[in-house]
Design an enzyme around this catalytic site. Structure first.
Site, PDB file in Angstrom:
ATOM      1  N   ASP A  60       5.224  34.399  -2.938  1.00 10.75           N
ATOM      2  CA  ASP A  60       5.960  33.353  -3.644  1.00 10.75           C
ATOM      3  C   ASP A  60       7.337  33.913  -3.908  1.00 10.75           C
ATOM      4  O   ASP A  60       7.485  35.080  -4.240  1.00 10.75           O
ATOM      5  CB  ASP A  60       5.197  32.843  -4.869  1.00 10.75           C
ATOM      6  CG  ASP A  60       5.472  33.519  -6.187  1.00 10.75           C
ATOM      7  OD1 ASP A  60       4.513  33.774  -6.920  1.00 10.75           O
ATOM      8  OD2 ASP A  60       6.635  33.781  -6.508  1.00 10.75           O
ATOM      9  N   ASP A  79       3.841  26.390 -11.817  1.00  9.14           N
ATOM     10  CA  ASP A  79       3.831  27.743 -12.374  1.00  9.14           C
ATOM     11  C   ASP A  79       4.122  27.582 -13.857  1.00  9.14           C
ATOM     12  O   ASP A  79       5.230  27.224 -14.239  1.00  9.14           O
ATOM     13  CB  ASP A  79       4.897  28.592 -11.697  1.00  9.14           C
ATOM     14  CG  ASP A  79       4.995  30.027 -12.251  1.00  9.14           C
ATOM     15  OD1 ASP A  79       4.291  30.347 -13.236  1.00  9.14           O
ATOM     16  OD2 ASP A  79       5.784  30.805 -11.704  1.00  9.14           O
ATOM     17  N   GLU A 129       3.719  29.589 -17.542  1.00 10.39           N
ATOM     18  CA  GLU A 129       3.445  30.882 -18.151  1.00 10.39           C
ATOM     19  C   GLU A 129       3.502  30.756 -19.652  1.00 10.39           C
ATOM     20  O   GLU A 129       4.137  29.835 -20.187  1.00 10.39           O
ATOM     21  CB  GLU A 129       4.432  31.911 -17.626  1.00 10.39           C
ATOM     22  CG  GLU A 129       4.346  32.051 -16.111  1.00 10.39           C
ATOM     23  CD  GLU A 129       5.316  33.042 -15.524  1.00 10.39           C
ATOM     24  OE1 GLU A 129       5.815  33.906 -16.247  1.00 10.39           O
ATOM     25  OE2 GLU A 129       5.575  32.943 -14.317  1.00 10.39           O
TER      26      GLU A 129
END
Length: 143
Positions: A49, A138, A140
């Site tokens: 990635d 994504d 986090e």
């Protein structure tokens, strides 16, 4: 291997999964000098990635080294796009990798719906063509 990676159940550098990378300095943050293969080849396809932080990527070398797929950062929050997304997305495909786009979510700036709309508007290239992966998120704990 960092304590953070070990706590996530990653026992060896080649045992990491998409989104993790281990570096010789012991850090688990992204290197700015290029992507790291992040799949265990025995467990599945090898892939990377990448984002603008990685700068220019030598896709042909990655592909000849075993990389089969790439996820490229397209957007973040609801106001940021990768300055080199198009170059990375197109070049990875030209080198023979299956590629997809990802969105880096930032829950502190807007709703999930707003960010999803932004990703759909500025990501691109989704097609049932056998060489394009679906978009991914994504997210986090502390972006």
């Amino acid at each position: 291997m960092t304590a953070k990676a070990r706590a996530a159940g990653i026992a060896t550098t080649d045992g990491a999964y998409l989104g993790w990378s281990a570096h010789s300095d012991g850090s688990d943050r992204r290197a700015t000098n290029g992507p790291v293969l992040t799949f265990n080849a025995a467990a599945g396809p090898a892939g990377v990635d990448v984002s603008a932080w990685n700068g220019p990527v030598d896709w042909a070398t990655l592909h000849s080294g075993g990389a089969q797929l790439a996820y490229i950062k397209a957007t973040e929050g609801n106001s940021s796009t990768s300055s080199i997304f198009t170059q990375q997305y197109d070049a990875s495909h030209q080198a023979g990798l299956i590629r997809g786009a990802y969105h880096f979510a930032n829950p502190a700036v807007s709703t999930g719906a707003s960010q999803a709309d932004y990703f759909v508007a500025y990501g691109r290239g989704w097609a049932p063509d056998g060489t394009t992966l679906p978009g991914v998120l994504d997210i986090e704990y502390d972006p």
